[in-house]
Write a protein that holds these residues in place. Structure first.
Motif, short mmCIF file in Angstrom:
data_model
loop_
_atom_site.label_atom_id
_atom_site.label_comp_id
_atom_site.label_asym_id
_atom_site.label_seq_id
_atom_site.Cartn_x
_atom_site.Cartn_y
_atom_site.Cartn_z
N GLY A 1 0.80 -1.22 0.00
CA GLY A 1 0.00 0.00 0.00
C GLY A 1 0.83 1.27 0.00
N GLN A 2 2.11 1.15 -0.32
CA GLN A 2 3.00 2.29 -0.41
C GLN A 2 3.91 2.12 -1.62
OE1 GLN A 2 3.11 5.05 1.22
NE2 GLN A 2 2.10 4.71 3.20
N SER A 3 4.42 3.21 -2.13
CA SER A 3 5.39 3.15 -3.22
C SER A 3 6.68 2.51 -2.72
CB SER A 3 5.68 4.55 -3.77
OG SER A 3 4.52 5.12 -4.31
N VAL A 4 7.34 1.76 -3.59
CA VAL A 4 8.67 1.22 -3.32
C VAL A 4 9.59 1.82 -4.38
CG1 VAL A 4 10.11 -0.83 -3.08
CG2 VAL A 4 7.69 -0.90 -2.37
N VAL A 5 10.42 2.77 -3.96
CA VAL A 5 11.20 3.59 -4.89
C VAL A 5 12.63 3.08 -4.95
CG1 VAL A 5 11.97 5.92 -5.44
CG2 VAL A 5 9.76 5.56 -4.30
N VAL A 6 13.08 2.71 -6.15
CA VAL A 6 14.44 2.20 -6.34
C VAL A 6 15.40 3.37 -6.47
CG1 VAL A 6 15.96 0.91 -7.88
CG2 VAL A 6 13.64 0.08 -7.41
N HIS A 7 16.47 3.34 -5.66
CA HIS A 7 17.53 4.34 -5.72
C HIS A 7 18.82 3.63 -6.08
CE1 HIS A 7 15.75 7.95 -3.31
NE2 HIS A 7 14.81 7.31 -3.96
N ASN A 8 19.42 3.96 -7.23
CA ASN A 8 20.70 3.37 -7.63
C ASN A 8 21.84 4.13 -6.97
OD1 ASN A 8 18.73 3.07 -10.19
ND2 ASN A 8 20.11 1.31 -10.07
N ARG A 9 22.70 3.39 -6.26
CA ARG A 9 23.87 3.97 -5.59
C ARG A 9 25.09 3.15 -5.98
NH1 ARG A 9 20.71 7.44 -5.13
NH2 ARG A 9 19.93 8.45 -3.23
N ALA A 10 25.52 3.30 -7.24
CA ALA A 10 26.61 2.49 -7.77
C ALA A 10 27.96 3.01 -7.30
CB ALA A 10 26.55 2.46 -9.29
N GLY A 11 28.93 2.10 -7.28
CA GLY A 11 30.30 2.50 -6.98
C GLY A 11 31.01 1.52 -6.08
N ALA A 12 32.32 1.37 -6.32
CA ALA A 12 33.20 0.55 -5.49
C ALA A 12 32.72 -0.90 -5.40
CB ALA A 12 33.36 1.16 -4.10
N GLY A 13 32.24 -1.43 -6.51
CA GLY A 13 31.82 -2.82 -6.54
C GLY A 13 30.59 -3.12 -5.73
N GLY A 14 29.84 -2.10 -5.35
CA GLY A 14 28.64 -2.27 -4.53
C GLY A 14 28.77 -1.65 -3.16
N GLU A 15 29.99 -1.32 -2.74
CA GLU A 15 30.20 -0.83 -1.38
C GLU A 15 29.46 0.46 -1.10
OE1 GLU A 15 33.78 0.44 1.73
OE2 GLU A 15 34.29 -0.24 -0.29
N VAL A 16 29.37 1.35 -2.08
CA VAL A 16 28.71 2.64 -1.86
C VAL A 16 27.26 2.43 -1.44
CG1 VAL A 16 27.92 4.76 -2.98
CG2 VAL A 16 30.24 3.92 -3.42
N GLY A 17 26.54 1.63 -2.20
CA GLY A 17 25.13 1.39 -1.88
C GLY A 17 24.93 0.61 -0.60
N TRP A 18 25.78 -0.39 -0.35
CA TRP A 18 25.60 -1.21 0.84
C TRP A 18 26.00 -0.47 2.10
CZ3 TRP A 18 28.30 -5.30 -2.55
CH2 TRP A 18 27.35 -5.86 -3.41
N ALA A 19 26.96 0.42 2.01
CA ALA A 19 27.30 1.25 3.17
C ALA A 19 26.14 2.17 3.51
CB ALA A 19 28.57 2.06 2.88
N GLU A 20 25.46 2.69 2.49
CA GLU A 20 24.29 3.54 2.73
C GLU A 20 23.16 2.73 3.37
OE1 GLU A 20 21.12 6.15 0.09
OE2 GLU A 20 23.25 6.12 -0.51
N LEU A 21 22.96 1.52 2.91
CA LEU A 21 21.94 0.66 3.50
C LEU A 21 22.27 0.34 4.95
CD1 LEU A 21 19.43 -1.17 3.28
CD2 LEU A 21 20.94 -2.97 2.38
N ALA A 22 23.53 0.04 5.23
CA ALA A 22 23.94 -0.31 6.59
C ALA A 22 23.71 0.85 7.57
CB ALA A 22 25.41 -0.72 6.61
N ARG A 23 23.82 2.08 7.09
CA ARG A 23 23.68 3.26 7.95
C ARG A 23 22.23 3.72 8.10
NH1 ARG A 23 28.02 5.09 4.63
NH2 ARG A 23 26.54 6.44 3.54
N ALA A 24 21.32 3.14 7.33
CA ALA A 24 19.94 3.62 7.32
C ALA A 24 19.23 3.28 8.64
CB ALA A 24 19.19 3.00 6.14
N ARG A 25 18.14 4.00 8.89
CA ARG A 25 17.35 3.74 10.08
C ARG A 25 16.69 2.36 9.96
NH1 ARG A 25 15.11 7.29 13.69
NH2 ARG A 25 15.65 9.04 12.31
N PRO A 26 16.79 1.51 10.99
CA PRO A 26 16.25 0.15 10.91
C PRO A 26 14.76 0.10 11.21
CG PRO A 26 17.37 0.45 13.01
CD PRO A 26 17.56 1.74 12.24
N ASP A 27 13.97 0.69 10.34
CA ASP A 27 12.53 0.76 10.58
C ASP A 27 11.71 0.10 9.47
OD1 ASP A 27 12.98 2.54 8.54
OD2 ASP A 27 12.33 4.32 9.62
#
Length: 317
Positions: free
Chosen positions: A57-83
């Motif tokens: 019942g909500q939008s699921v918005v894809v955000h591409n965060r490419a770089g460093a073999g995936g590290e850029v996006g995964w570091a951002e995910l790791a820092r996100a609020r766990p909600d």
């Protein structure tokens, strides 16, 4: 049958605690993809997101965060609020290998797996006019001209890269590695004749294969994938290389269990929905569902394996 009715009929969901079944996101969900738009992960993510938002019942918005073999996006995910409002696609082996090969901005423990979605075997791809008809041809050419045959991957430590290093060790050859930020860039590079081999997953190249744009030299599955049953495996050609990429969803560590369970149930229901299965088949996505516990177990077992490999054969260029 609607997605909601399908999910409510799912045994996995019926077994969930009420809190897990009732959790609903309060606003749009961000889905981080750690690679460039247009690649296999991006295609899978956008397809899955479209079906997930019907149930949530909500939008699921894809955000591409490419770089460093995936590290850029995964570091951002790791820092996100766990909600539960920020999730992301995680890819093996990159997710696992990056913290092994260098000081990374995340650890495997920083993620809470939700569900695996895709299990895509690797492959070697060439242009139709390539002189190499099989892996033996490639090995012979590489022995004759060490370090000159170029191949593209989605980065150092990616499944494509590690599989090619295994091929080099088996054949006593040395190829020229050209890393990119996503498989779409690898594809563009080979179509532009900037590289000679595209080391890409089978699901990422099979569409071009069927259109006569690319030609596979072999696939790295244990047995031939049904959609490429006419392509011999590496093992069938005498090269013991089995590799590929799991692609699934994770949230930041600390995300409440009911939220993870709800998201996992939604993903499972989506993957059972005939419309999604049809879309995945059209997009050449080899599906394989793993629940949070199964997904986590596979990831940590994989880390142990790659740590042993790193101790014997470091893969940094």
């Amino acid at each position: 049958m609607t997605t909601r009715r399908l999910l409510l009929a799912s045994p996995a969901l019926l077994a969930m605690p009420a809190a897990a079944q009732n959790w609903q996101p309060e606003r749009a969900i961000t889905m981080i993809v750690a690679f460039a738009p247009g690649g296999g992960t991006d295609v899978a993510a956008r397809t899955l997101a479209r079906f997930m938002e019907r149930e949530l019942g909500q939008s699921v918005v894809v955000h591409n965060r490419a770089g460093a073999g995936g590290e850029v996006g995964w570091a951002e995910l790791a820092r996100a609020r766990p909600d539960g409002l920020t999730i992301g696609f995680i890819n093996t082996p990159n997710l696992v290998t990056i913290p092994i090969e260098r000081q990374a901005r995340y650890r495997l423990e920083d993620f809470a797996p939700i569900a695996n979605v895709v299990d895509d075997p690797g492959g070697f791809w060439v242009l139709p006019d390539s002189p190499w008809r099989n892996l033996a041809d490639l090995a012979a050419a590489a022995r004759a001209a060490p370090g000159t045959i170029s191949y593209g991957t989605t980065g150092v430590g990616s499944d494509d890269h590690l599989a090619t290093l295994a091929f080099e060790r088996l054949t006593g050859t040395r190829l020229l590695h050209v890393p990119f930020n996503g498989s779409s860039q690898v594809r563009n590079a080979i179509l532009g004749r900037n590289i000679q081999i595209a080391a890409m997953n089978m699901g990422e190249g099979v569409g071009d294969f069927r259109q006569g744009v690319l030609r596979p030299l072999g696939q790295m599955a244990e047995t031939r994938w049904a959609n490429t049953n006419d392509v011999p495996t590496f093992r069938e050609q005498g090269f013991d290389v089995v590799d590929g990429s799991l692609r699934g969803l994770a949230a930041p560590a600390g995300t409440p269990a009911p939220v993870l369970q709800r998201l996992a149930a939604v993903v499972r229901g989506v993957m059972e929905h005939p419309d999604f299965v049809a879309a995945a088949t059209q997009q050449q996505l080899p599906l394989r569902f793993l629940d949070p516990d199964q997904h986590r177990a596979v990831l940590f077992a994989m880390r142990e394996n790659y740590q042993r490999m790193w101790a014997q054969h470091p893969w940094r260029d």
